[in-house]
Each structure stands twice: as structure tokens, then as C-alpha cells.
Design an enzyme around this catalytic site. Sequence first.
Site, PDB file in Angstrom:
ATOM      1  N   GLU A 210      -1.377  -1.500  -5.403  1.00  8.93           N
ATOM      2  CA  GLU A 210       0.021  -1.955  -5.607  1.00  8.93           C
ATOM      3  C   GLU A 210       0.078  -3.200  -6.490  1.00  8.93           C
ATOM      4  OE1 GLU A 210       1.954  -2.245  -1.774  1.00  8.93           O
ATOM      5  OE2 GLU A 210       1.460  -0.169  -1.254  1.00  8.93           O
ATOM      6  N   GLU A 313      -0.189   6.292  -0.727  1.00 13.49           N
ATOM      7  CA  GLU A 313       0.574   5.809   0.442  1.00 13.49           C
ATOM      8  C   GLU A 313       2.001   6.280   0.286  1.00 13.49           C
ATOM      9  OE1 GLU A 313       0.723   1.609   1.569  1.00 13.49           O
ATOM     10  OE2 GLU A 313      -1.319   1.352   0.848  1.00 13.49           O
TER      11      GLU A 313
END
Length: 390
Positions: A210, A313
Amino acid sequence: MIRTDGPERPFKGMNNNYSDMKKNISVFRIIPVLAVLILMACEKTGPADPSATRETVNLFQNLKEQQKEGLMFGHQDDLVYGVGWVYEEGRSDVKEVCGDYPAVMGWELGHLELGAPYSLDSVHFDKIRSLIRTVYQQGGVNTLSWHLRNPLTGGSAWDVTSTVVVRAVLPGGEKHGLYLEYLGRLADFMLSLKSDDGTFIPVIFRPYHEHTGSWFWWGKNLCTVEEYKALWRMTVEYLRDTRNIHHLLYAYSTDRFTTQEEYLERYPGDDLIDMLAFDLYDRGPDFPETLKNCAQIVSRLAAEKGKFAAVSESGGPIATQTDWWTARLLEPLRSIPLSYVLVWRNPWQGGSHAPFGPHPGNPSAPDFVKFYDDPHTLFLQEVSPGNLYR
Ligand code: BMA
């Protein structure tokens, strides 16, 4: 209700409709072109690590092939806790809803770098090690995330008070020595992942994720492009070359993005990365469309680079959106070659966030059974017979 009759998932063959064209092309012209294409394909068949173990090479190649057949389902910390329970052998919220375990199991290594006995989510590393072995023996896939602490401030992975952390851990930086200690503990753990016969267990390692957002110390506004890439290179070279670890597949995993250029801005290199992925949570009406767009870009790039792709995710408002699994997660992904989609954890202590995985009594549980029954999704029973490691 464990399924034993695996539904057929034929390869979708390409149309062999080129006979007219073929007549006009001399065979002598085709041979060199074919030779180059074959060479290019051969170059791209293996993992980034040229010395990857046989099982790791097999996993890599099998995951690439399997993407064409179906989408594996993954869940973070599935076997260690769920809604209202913790550490009960054989238990899994996913299995309690649909009758089978996820094909992909996510584990978290945060706090391993400190030499702590358990993770920031209170899971013992001994437990993780032993369950990684169990999952491997049953033919499933293990993937490891790492929310490691901020080595400069001593704060958590989410401590973004300093913009010089990555610089500080690179060679010459004031925390380089400490960071090598962190990596050393990580390496020791990786080297302890062995099956009963002593074979190293291949795992997908997904650090520094991320990074297109700015909520971790390695995030976009916290370091330069070059620093981020150097962090990756230092990490992989330490594990691969200094510690001789050859059973890892490395995952590059952004947050949401819009274009290919944005996705690749901090990509550290084909010689370091095996899996192209992204994290995306359902935070509003645009989710299905954004999911599809990101998945298409990542899947196409992975094919071009000879890598495999995944949604590393995800998670949605499953307490209120009762058809979330089929309508918002599966449909956008259905026609896109992807290895897996993993939903994040079901915290047993509550507090941090709502459970992202299915669990008994959740309003979306019946829809998860439909998701499970769909021929496109793959769970543990469906991957183990074909053994991804051979
Ligand atoms: C986050 C949350 C946190 C957790 C972290 C690492 O997304 O689930 O509660 O500590 O992941 O697993």
C-alpha cells in the site's frame, strides 16, 4: 458439506482462425520469429530469483497457469482466530460457513523484527510456523505480510511523523545497522519454514505494501521513488544473496490506483518481483468498477511480464450488503485472470474493525455459500489434489 466433485473449468482456447494468413508467409520467415518468441517465453517462465528452489519454481509456474482456470479464495489469519474464538485447532470461520478452508492463508509478521514471540495481532510466531507447514502439506498457499515497526522513531508501521525513515535504513543511513537486525530476524524465520522432510516451504512475501498511500512509513509521501525502490532491492538482496534464501516469491502490492503508470511508478524491477497485486477495500459505490479496472491493469501487466497477479487484500460491508461476495467481489473479477483474492482478518478482540471474512450468523453468509459454489472460485479441497508444488 465438502465438495468432492470439482466442477470442470476448461481452458478457454484461442481461435485457430489464421489459416488464410498462414498460406502467404514463408516458413523460413516464421522460424526465426518463433525462435525469438520461444526464447522470450522461456526467459519469463521462472521466478525472479534465478536460484529459487524446485518447489518455489513449481509454485510460481502453477500459480500462473491456475489463473486461467479459477480464482482462489484467501483469508488473513483464518486458522488462528475468528469471531468469538481463538486458537482452536481445525477451526475456521470460512469452513464453518461453506464447508471448506480457504486455498490461500495470509499471515502477519509485524513485531517479528523486534524478536517478539507474537505478532502485533497477538498470534505466536511458533503457531504461524506450524500452520504454514500444515497449509503447505494440504496443498494450500501461504502469503506473509509485514507491518513492521518504524525503525527510526520506534513507533508503529503507521507512524508517519518522519519523512526520512527509508533513507535512514538504506546503506549509510543512521538506522541501517538496526534495519539489518530486523531483516536478520525475518531471515531466521523464513529459514525455519521447513516441511517434515526438510524441504523449504515456498511462501509469498508481501512487504512494503500500500505504498501508493501515505499511511505507512514507506508510503508515497514519506520517501522518494528511488528510496522506495532501493528499500526493496536491499531487502531482496539481503534475503536472497546474503542469507541464501530461495523459497520466497515476492509480491508488489499497491493500494487503489487509476492508471498503469501510477501502478508502476515505484515498481522495483522484474528481477525482484514475482506477483503483481493491489489492495482494495469496498468503501463506496465505485468499488466494483474500481476493482475491475485495477484487476484488469494488474492482470495484463503480469501477463506481459511473465508474473502472476492477485488482489492481495480486500473486504467490504458484509454486515449490511448481503450479496457482497457474489455481486461486488466476484462479478467484477470473474473474467480476469488472477491467482487469488484475499479478504482481511476477523479480529477476535473486536475494536480495530469489523470482520472482513465470512462467519456464521453474518447476514452475507448465504451469499458466501453461493460464492463458494460458483465454478470460478477455488478453495483448499479444489487445489490440493493438483498439488501446486509439484
Ligand atoms: C490492519 C488491521 C490491524 C492489524 C494490521 C496487521 O489492517 O487489521 O488491526 O493490526 O492490519 O494485521
